[in-house]
Design an enzyme around this catalytic site. Sequence first.
Site, PDB file in Angstrom:
ATOM      1  N   SER A 116       0.801  -1.122  -0.097  1.00  0.00           N
ATOM      2  CA  SER A 116       0.060  -0.080   0.138  1.00  0.00           C
ATOM      3  C   SER A 116       0.837   1.306   0.029  1.00  0.00           C
ATOM      4  O   SER A 116       1.895   1.283   0.598  1.00  0.00           O
ATOM      5  CB  SER A 116      -0.902   0.000   1.285  1.00  0.00           C
ATOM      6  OG  SER A 116      -1.546   1.272   1.318  1.00  0.00           O
ATOM      7  N   TYR A 139      -2.774  -0.185   9.748  1.00  0.00           N
ATOM      8  CA  TYR A 139      -2.882  -0.764   8.662  1.00  0.00           C
ATOM      9  C   TYR A 139      -1.635  -0.415   7.572  1.00  0.00           C
ATOM     10  O   TYR A 139      -0.935  -1.514   7.150  1.00  0.00           O
ATOM     11  CB  TYR A 139      -4.175  -0.170   7.837  1.00  0.00           C
ATOM     12  CG  TYR A 139      -3.945  -0.558   6.300  1.00  0.00           C
ATOM     13  CD1 TYR A 139      -4.337  -1.869   5.876  1.00  0.00           C
ATOM     14  CD2 TYR A 139      -3.811   0.478   5.250  1.00  0.00           C
ATOM     15  CE1 TYR A 139      -4.350  -2.121   4.482  1.00  0.00           C
ATOM     16  CE2 TYR A 139      -3.781   0.017   3.868  1.00  0.00           C
ATOM     17  CZ  TYR A 139      -4.194  -1.233   3.591  1.00  0.00           C
ATOM     18  OH  TYR A 139      -3.891  -1.823   2.122  1.00  0.00           O
ATOM     19  N   LYS A 175     -17.913  -1.063  -0.384  1.00  0.00           N
ATOM     20  CA  LYS A 175     -16.905  -0.395   0.307  1.00  0.00           C
ATOM     21  C   LYS A 175     -17.744   0.667   1.199  1.00  0.00           C
ATOM     22  O   LYS A 175     -16.876   1.269   1.824  1.00  0.00           O
ATOM     23  CB  LYS A 175     -15.754   0.100  -0.439  1.00  0.00           C
ATOM     24  CG  LYS A 175     -15.007  -1.163  -0.907  1.00  0.00           C
ATOM     25  CD  LYS A 175     -13.962  -0.590  -1.836  1.00  0.00           C
ATOM     26  CE  LYS A 175     -12.772   0.011  -0.878  1.00  0.00           C
ATOM     27  NZ  LYS A 175     -11.606   0.293  -1.942  1.00  0.00           N
TER      28      LYS A 175
END
Length: 315
Positions: A116, A139, A175
């Site tokens: 990411s 995350y 989402k």
Amino acid sequence: MIIVTGGAGFIGSNLVAALNARGMTDILVVDDLYEGRKCLNLSDCDFTDYREYDDFIDLVRRGHDFGPVEAVFHQGACSDTTEWDGRFVMARNFEYSRSLYEWTTARSVPLIYASSASVYGMGPDFVETREAEHPLNMYAFSKFVFDQYVRARTSASQVAGLRYFNVYGPREGHKDGMASVARHFSAQIETTGQCKLFEGTDGYANGEQRRDFIHVDDVVAVNLWLMDNPQVSGIFNCGTGRSQTFNDVADAVIGWHGQGNKHYVAFPAHLQGRYQSFTEADIAALRRAGYTAAFMPVEVGVPRYLDAIAKTRES
């Protein structure tokens, strides 16, 4: 067989559809369908098996033989950037990925995994070097730690990580609030006739904050190129290499709808100092590795996305 973790999610389901377009249907889809709406992402896809996320990794850790595996696309993760249960995030993201790494490398199976761009934090540099990496939440930290784990090891088989930037496109309807701004802008035009953008911040004018927006079809193309080139390993940025403004995205949405306007709202106080006003992938490493295809600008990608939404509704 191809294994796709997170196969019912946004990028994973687009990968399954793209593999189908190549005539490949011997696919094991791995996901957590607690959020059952994700099943709709696979309703037009063909695959031969499904495993729940936890059941699959239990089999992996016990050394299960899934038969001949051509590649593993590891897209599954806890992607909630507001989740601060560190043990949960590390178990879901890092420890899961580490187990897959050990399983694939022991069997010489290519592993192509999702990292990411969040590992870069606030930037300002977005290049695949340790100096540029400053994760700001659990995350991002979990992705950063697995990248570190991969860097510290050598493998005879392919191990490739892709640091996704701002991905948008079909199959992200589940989402909700985490969906792309293109989807949110389109919904806002349909309901109120106005796209809501932030007023200026960090020296940027109204709506002129810039991100590297990449269409999911381009993301899938990079993944498949890696599968086609198993000699390529490493960690690579997966963006267009060109930042564009939120105004650009809004203009593309308004142009597609043929109506609407932009409305600027006050920048939220709780995001001050924690908001990426600029991201732009340095894709030099990906180009050096041999990837030559062009990436869609939002002027092309957003209408393509909205066409796909409209087609889905019609069907």
